[in-house]
Scaffold this motif. Structure first.
Motif, PDB file in Angstrom:
ATOM      1  N   GLU A  61      22.301 103.348  35.439  1.00 18.14           N
ATOM      2  CA  GLU A  61      23.285 102.446  34.849  1.00 18.14           C
ATOM      3  C   GLU A  61      22.858 102.031  33.443  1.00 18.14           C
ATOM      4  O   GLU A  61      23.668 101.975  32.523  1.00 18.14           O
ATOM      5  CB  GLU A  61      23.442 101.218  35.742  1.00 18.14           C
ATOM      6  N   GLY A  62      21.556 101.798  33.263  1.00 18.91           N
ATOM      7  CA  GLY A  62      21.065 101.331  31.975  1.00 18.91           C
ATOM      8  C   GLY A  62      21.119 102.364  30.863  1.00 18.91           C
ATOM      9  O   GLY A  62      21.192 102.022  29.695  1.00 18.91           O
ATOM     10  N   SER A  63      21.082 103.647  31.210  1.00 16.21           N
ATOM     11  CA  SER A  63      21.058 104.669  30.162  1.00 16.21           C
ATOM     12  C   SER A  63      22.311 105.533  30.116  1.00 16.21           C
ATOM     13  O   SER A  63      22.412 106.400  29.259  1.00 16.21           O
ATOM     14  CB  SER A  63      19.839 105.577  30.359  1.00 16.21           C
ATOM     15  N   SER A  64      23.266 105.299  31.009  1.00 17.49           N
ATOM     16  CA  SER A  64      24.422 106.192  31.086  1.00 17.49           C
ATOM     17  C   SER A  64      25.219 106.233  29.782  1.00 17.49           C
ATOM     18  O   SER A  64      25.743 107.282  29.413  1.00 17.49           O
ATOM     19  CB  SER A  64      25.327 105.819  32.257  1.00 17.49           C
ATOM     20  N   HIS A  65      25.288 105.111  29.057  1.00 19.59           N
ATOM     21  CA  HIS A  65      26.033 105.116  27.793  1.00 19.59           C
ATOM     22  C   HIS A  65      25.357 105.994  26.744  1.00 19.59           C
ATOM     23  O   HIS A  65      25.997 106.565  25.881  1.00 19.59           O
ATOM     24  CB  HIS A  65      26.212 103.685  27.269  1.00 19.59           C
ATOM     25  N   GLU A  66      24.023 106.142  26.826  1.00 23.78           N
ATOM     26  CA  GLU A  66      23.290 106.990  25.878  1.00 23.78           C
ATOM     27  C   GLU A  66      23.427 108.466  26.216  1.00 23.78           C
ATOM     28  O   GLU A  66      23.184 109.323  25.374  1.00 23.78           O
ATOM     29  CB  GLU A  66      21.804 106.620  25.890  1.00 23.78           C
ATOM     30  N   ASP A  67      23.782 108.759  27.473  1.00 25.47           N
ATOM     31  CA  ASP A  67      23.892 110.146  27.922  1.00 25.47           C
ATOM     32  C   ASP A  67      25.234 110.772  27.575  1.00 25.47           C
ATOM     33  O   ASP A  67      25.419 111.966  27.760  1.00 25.47           O
ATOM     34  CB  ASP A  67      23.712 110.222  29.446  1.00 25.47           C
ATOM     35  N   ALA A  68      26.166 109.986  27.082  1.00 22.61           N
ATOM     36  CA  ALA A  68      27.509 110.485  26.801  1.00 22.61           C
ATOM     37  C   ALA A  68      27.463 111.558  25.709  1.00 22.61           C
ATOM     38  O   ALA A  68      26.748 111.415  24.721  1.00 22.61           O
ATOM     39  CB  ALA A  68      28.407 109.334  26.364  1.00 22.61           C
ATOM     40  N   PRO A  69      28.224 112.639  25.885  1.00 19.82           N
ATOM     41  CA  PRO A  69      28.190 113.747  24.919  1.00 19.82           C
ATOM     42  C   PRO A  69      28.499 113.331  23.486  1.00 19.82           C
ATOM     43  O   PRO A  69      27.905 113.865  22.555  1.00 19.82           O
ATOM     44  CB  PRO A  69      29.273 114.700  25.439  1.00 19.82           C
ATOM     45  N   GLU A  70      29.407 112.395  23.306  1.00 15.17           N
ATOM     46  CA  GLU A  70      29.773 112.003  21.937  1.00 15.17           C
ATOM     47  C   GLU A  70      28.642 111.276  21.209  1.00 15.17           C
ATOM     48  O   GLU A  70      28.685 111.116  19.993  1.00 15.17           O
ATOM     49  CB  GLU A  70      31.055 111.163  21.930  1.00 15.17           C
ATOM     50  N   LYS A  71      27.610 110.851  21.916  1.00 14.57           N
ATOM     51  CA  LYS A  71      26.487 110.151  21.288  1.00 14.57           C
ATOM     52  C   LYS A  71      25.367 111.126  20.894  1.00 14.57           C
ATOM     53  O   LYS A  71      24.360 110.705  20.356  1.00 14.57           O
ATOM     54  CB  LYS A  71      25.919 109.109  22.256  1.00 14.57           C
ATOM     55  N   ARG A  72      25.534 112.392  21.181  1.00  8.68           N
ATOM     56  CA  ARG A  72      24.471 113.363  20.912  1.00  8.68           C
ATOM     57  C   ARG A  72      24.583 113.943  19.511  1.00  8.68           C
ATOM     58  O   ARG A  72      25.673 114.173  19.006  1.00  8.68           O
ATOM     59  CB  ARG A  72      24.535 114.484  21.925  1.00  8.68           C
ATOM     60  N   ASP A  73      23.439 114.249  18.947  1.00 14.24           N
ATOM     61  CA  ASP A  73      23.373 114.862  17.626  1.00 14.24           C
ATOM     62  C   ASP A  73      23.279 116.379  17.807  1.00 14.24           C
ATOM     63  O   ASP A  73      22.255 116.891  18.253  1.00 14.24           O
ATOM     64  CB  ASP A  73      22.144 114.324  16.886  1.00 14.24           C
ATOM     65  N   SER A  74      24.340 117.088  17.469  1.00 13.24           N
ATOM     66  CA  SER A  74      24.360 118.543  17.650  1.00 13.24           C
ATOM     67  C   SER A  74      23.472 119.274  16.649  1.00 13.24           C
ATOM     68  O   SER A  74      23.211 120.462  16.816  1.00 13.24           O
ATOM     69  CB  SER A  74      25.789 119.064  17.559  1.00 13.24           C
ATOM     70  N   SER A  75      22.966 118.581  15.643  1.00 15.05           N
ATOM     71  CA  SER A  75      22.138 119.247  14.634  1.00 15.05           C
ATOM     72  C   SER A  75      20.813 119.746  15.213  1.00 15.05           C
ATOM     73  O   SER A  75      20.158 120.588  14.614  1.00 15.05           O
ATOM     74  CB  SER A  75      21.879 118.320  13.446  1.00 15.05           C
ATOM     75  N   TYR A  76      20.424 119.234  16.383  1.00 15.42           N
ATOM     76  CA  TYR A  76      19.196 119.720  17.016  1.00 15.42           C
ATOM     77  C   TYR A  76      19.394 121.110  17.615  1.00 15.42           C
ATOM     78  O   TYR A  76      18.442 121.799  17.928  1.00 15.42           O
ATOM     79  CB  TYR A  76      18.719 118.767  18.115  1.00 15.42           C
ATOM     80  N   GLY A  77      20.625 121.498  17.816  1.00  9.55           N
ATOM     81  CA  GLY A  77      20.917 122.827  18.348  1.00  9.55           C
ATOM     82  C   GLY A  77      20.645 122.982  19.833  1.00  9.55           C
ATOM     83  O   GLY A  77      20.515 124.103  20.322  1.00  9.55           O
ATOM     84  N   ILE A  78      20.570 121.885  20.559  1.00 11.14           N
ATOM     85  CA  ILE A  78      20.359 121.961  22.003  1.00 11.14           C
ATOM     86  C   ILE A  78      21.633 122.507  22.619  1.00 11.14           C
ATOM     87  O   ILE A  78      22.704 121.930  22.475  1.00 11.14           O
ATOM     88  CB  ILE A  78      19.975 120.582  22.572  1.00 11.14           C
ATOM     89  N   LEU A  79      21.514 123.664  23.300  1.00 12.45           N
ATOM     90  CA  LEU A  79      22.693 124.386  23.767  1.00 12.45           C
ATOM     91  C   LEU A  79      23.375 123.755  24.969  1.00 12.45           C
ATOM     92  O   LEU A  79      24.590 123.870  25.127  1.00 12.45           O
ATOM     93  CB  LEU A  79      22.320 125.837  24.085  1.00 12.45           C
ATOM     94  N   GLN A  80      22.596 123.107  25.842  1.00 15.76           N
ATOM     95  CA  GLN A  80      23.186 122.478  27.020  1.00 15.76           C
ATOM     96  C   GLN A  80      22.451 121.186  27.346  1.00 15.76           C
ATOM     97  O   GLN A  80      21.244 121.093  27.164  1.00 15.76           O
ATOM     98  CB  GLN A  80      23.087 123.396  28.249  1.00 15.76           C
ATOM     99  N   TYR A  81      23.216 120.221  27.821  1.00 18.69           N
ATOM    100  CA  TYR A  81      22.675 118.977  28.366  1.00 18.69           C
ATOM    101  C   TYR A  81      23.117 118.899  29.823  1.00 18.69           C
ATOM    102  O   TYR A  81      24.277 119.197  30.132  1.00 18.69           O
ATOM    103  CB  TYR A  81      23.241 117.754  27.637  1.00 18.69           C
ATOM    104  N   TRP A  82      22.222 118.470  30.675  1.00 16.78           N
ATOM    105  CA  TRP A  82      22.542 118.297  32.089  1.00 16.78           C
ATOM    106  C   TRP A  82      22.240 116.881  32.510  1.00 16.78           C
ATOM    107  O   TRP A  82      21.246 116.299  32.081  1.00 16.78           O
ATOM    108  CB  TRP A  82      21.722 119.277  32.949  1.00 16.78           C
ATOM    109  N   ARG A  83      23.129 116.325  33.336  1.00 13.71           N
ATOM    110  CA  ARG A  83      22.946 114.971  33.856  1.00 13.71           C
ATOM    111  C   ARG A  83      23.134 115.009  35.368  1.00 13.71           C
ATOM    112  O   ARG A  83      24.035 115.682  35.862  1.00 13.71           O
ATOM    113  CB  ARG A  83      23.954 114.015  33.209  1.00 13.71           C
TER     114      ARG A  83
END
Length: 134
Positions: free
Chosen positions: A4-26
Protein backbone atom coordinates in the motif's frame (compact mmCIF):
# COMPACT_ATOMS: atom_id res chain seq x y z
CA UNK A 1 6.31 -6.78 -4.58
CA UNK A 2 3.57 -4.28 -4.12
CA UNK A 3 2.47 -2.70 -0.90
CA UNK A 4 0.00 0.00 0.00
CA UNK A 5 2.82 2.39 0.87
CA UNK A 6 4.67 2.04 -2.43
CA UNK A 7 1.90 1.28 -4.92
CA UNK A 8 1.72 4.90 -6.13
CA UNK A 9 5.45 4.77 -6.98
CA UNK A 10 4.98 1.56 -8.97
CA UNK A 11 2.56 3.15 -11.43
CA UNK A 12 3.84 3.06 -15.04
CA UNK A 13 3.34 6.79 -15.59
CA UNK A 14 5.82 7.53 -12.77
CA UNK A 15 8.66 5.61 -14.44
CA UNK A 16 11.53 7.18 -16.32
CA UNK A 17 11.81 5.41 -19.68
CA UNK A 18 15.25 6.92 -20.29
CA UNK A 19 16.78 4.04 -18.31
CA UNK A 20 15.68 1.70 -21.08
CA UNK A 21 14.22 -0.91 -18.74
CA UNK A 22 12.21 -3.09 -21.12
CA UNK A 23 9.74 -4.56 -18.63
CA UNK A 24 8.49 -3.87 -15.12
CA UNK A 25 6.70 -6.53 -13.11
CA UNK A 26 4.55 -6.06 -10.03
CA UNK A 27 3.21 -8.79 -7.79
CA UNK A 28 0.93 -8.79 -4.79
CA UNK A 29 -1.03 -11.55 -3.20
CA UNK A 30 -4.32 -9.70 -2.80
CA UNK A 31 -4.41 -7.92 -6.15
CA UNK A 32 -5.62 -4.72 -4.53
CA UNK A 33 -2.71 -2.44 -5.54
CA UNK A 34 -2.40 -2.97 -9.30
CA UNK A 35 -5.77 -4.36 -10.30
CA UNK A 36 -4.44 -7.92 -10.10
CA UNK A 37 -1.97 -10.15 -8.33
CA UNK A 38 0.36 -10.04 -11.32
CA UNK A 39 0.88 -6.94 -13.47
CA UNK A 40 3.50 -5.93 -15.99
CA UNK A 41 4.38 -3.15 -18.36
CA UNK A 42 6.64 -3.15 -21.41
CA UNK A 43 8.49 -0.23 -22.94
CA UNK A 44 6.99 0.59 -26.37
CA UNK A 45 8.10 3.70 -28.27
CA UNK A 46 9.29 5.39 -25.07
CA UNK A 47 6.13 4.69 -23.06
CA UNK A 48 5.18 1.86 -20.72
CA UNK A 49 2.20 -0.16 -21.93
CA UNK A 50 0.37 -2.85 -19.92
CA UNK A 51 1.22 -6.49 -20.60
CA UNK A 52 -1.84 -8.71 -21.01
CA UNK A 53 -2.24 -11.09 -18.08
CA UNK A 54 -4.26 -14.22 -18.80
CA UNK A 55 -6.20 -16.24 -16.25
CA UNK A 56 -6.56 -19.27 -18.49
CA UNK A 57 -5.42 -21.69 -15.79
CA UNK A 58 -8.47 -21.11 -13.64
CA UNK A 59 -7.71 -18.44 -11.09
CA UNK A 60 -3.97 -18.42 -11.86
CA UNK A 61 -2.75 -15.23 -13.56
CA UNK A 62 -0.09 -15.96 -16.16
CA UNK A 63 1.76 -14.13 -18.89
CA UNK A 64 4.78 -14.55 -21.11
CA UNK A 65 7.84 -12.32 -20.88
CA UNK A 66 9.68 -12.17 -24.19
CA UNK A 67 12.55 -10.33 -22.46
CA UNK A 68 13.04 -13.20 -19.98
CA UNK A 69 11.73 -15.90 -22.34
CA UNK A 70 9.72 -17.23 -19.40
CA UNK A 71 6.11 -17.72 -18.44
CA UNK A 72 5.33 -15.97 -15.17
CA UNK A 73 2.52 -17.17 -12.90
CA UNK A 74 1.15 -16.07 -9.57
CA UNK A 75 -0.01 -19.33 -8.02
CA UNK A 76 -0.95 -20.29 -4.45
CA UNK A 77 0.42 -17.05 -3.05
CA UNK A 78 3.80 -17.18 -4.74
CA UNK A 79 5.51 -16.23 -7.97
CA UNK A 80 6.43 -19.09 -10.29
CA UNK A 81 8.65 -19.06 -13.40
CA UNK A 82 8.43 -21.55 -16.27
CA UNK A 83 10.87 -22.08 -19.15
CA UNK A 84 8.98 -21.33 -22.36
CA UNK A 85 10.68 -24.02 -24.47
CA UNK A 86 10.02 -26.88 -22.03
CA UNK A 87 7.24 -25.65 -19.75
CA UNK A 88 9.37 -26.76 -16.79
CA UNK A 89 9.10 -24.89 -13.50
CA UNK A 90 12.24 -23.11 -12.31
CA UNK A 91 12.63 -24.06 -8.65
CA UNK A 92 12.81 -21.29 -6.09
CA UNK A 93 15.12 -21.27 -3.09
CA UNK A 94 12.23 -22.55 -0.97
CA UNK A 95 11.56 -25.36 -3.47
CA UNK A 96 15.20 -26.42 -3.35
CA UNK A 97 15.32 -26.19 0.44
CA UNK A 98 12.21 -28.38 0.71
CA UNK A 99 13.75 -30.89 -1.71
CA UNK A 100 16.97 -30.91 0.32
CA UNK A 101 15.01 -31.30 3.57
CA UNK A 102 13.08 -34.22 2.05
CA UNK A 103 16.30 -35.86 0.90
CA UNK A 104 17.86 -35.35 4.35
CA UNK A 105 14.81 -36.92 6.03
CA UNK A 106 14.90 -39.88 3.63
CA UNK A 107 18.63 -40.37 4.31
CA UNK A 108 18.08 -40.20 8.08
CA UNK A 109 15.29 -42.79 7.86
CA UNK A 110 17.50 -45.08 5.77
CA UNK A 111 20.37 -44.69 8.25
CA UNK A 112 18.01 -45.48 11.13
CA UNK A 113 16.79 -48.64 9.36
CA UNK A 114 20.39 -49.65 8.63
CA UNK A 115 21.32 -49.14 12.30
CA UNK A 116 18.37 -51.32 13.36
CA UNK A 117 19.38 -54.05 10.89
CA UNK A 118 22.99 -53.95 12.14
CA UNK A 119 21.82 -54.23 15.74
CA UNK A 120 19.62 -57.21 14.85
CA UNK A 121 22.53 -58.87 13.02
CA UNK A 122 24.71 -58.46 16.14
CA UNK A 123 21.93 -60.00 18.27
CA UNK A 124 21.66 -62.96 15.93
CA UNK A 125 25.44 -63.39 15.85
CA UNK A 126 25.52 -63.43 19.67
CA UNK A 127 22.70 -65.97 19.78
CA UNK A 128 24.55 -68.13 17.25
CA UNK A 129 27.76 -68.01 19.35
CA UNK A 130 25.78 -69.06 22.42
CA UNK A 131 24.23 -71.96 20.52
CA UNK A 132 27.64 -73.13 19.29
CA UNK A 133 29.05 -73.05 22.85
CA UNK A 134 26.25 -75.21 24.22
Amino acid sequence: MASEGSSHEDAPEKRDSSYGILQYWRFNETGEYHGGRLAGDRLVDGLYRPIVIEESLGDVPQTYSEVLDLYIRWHAGKLEWYVSATGRHIPTFDDERARTDDARETRMQAESRADAVEARVRELQNELRKLRKS
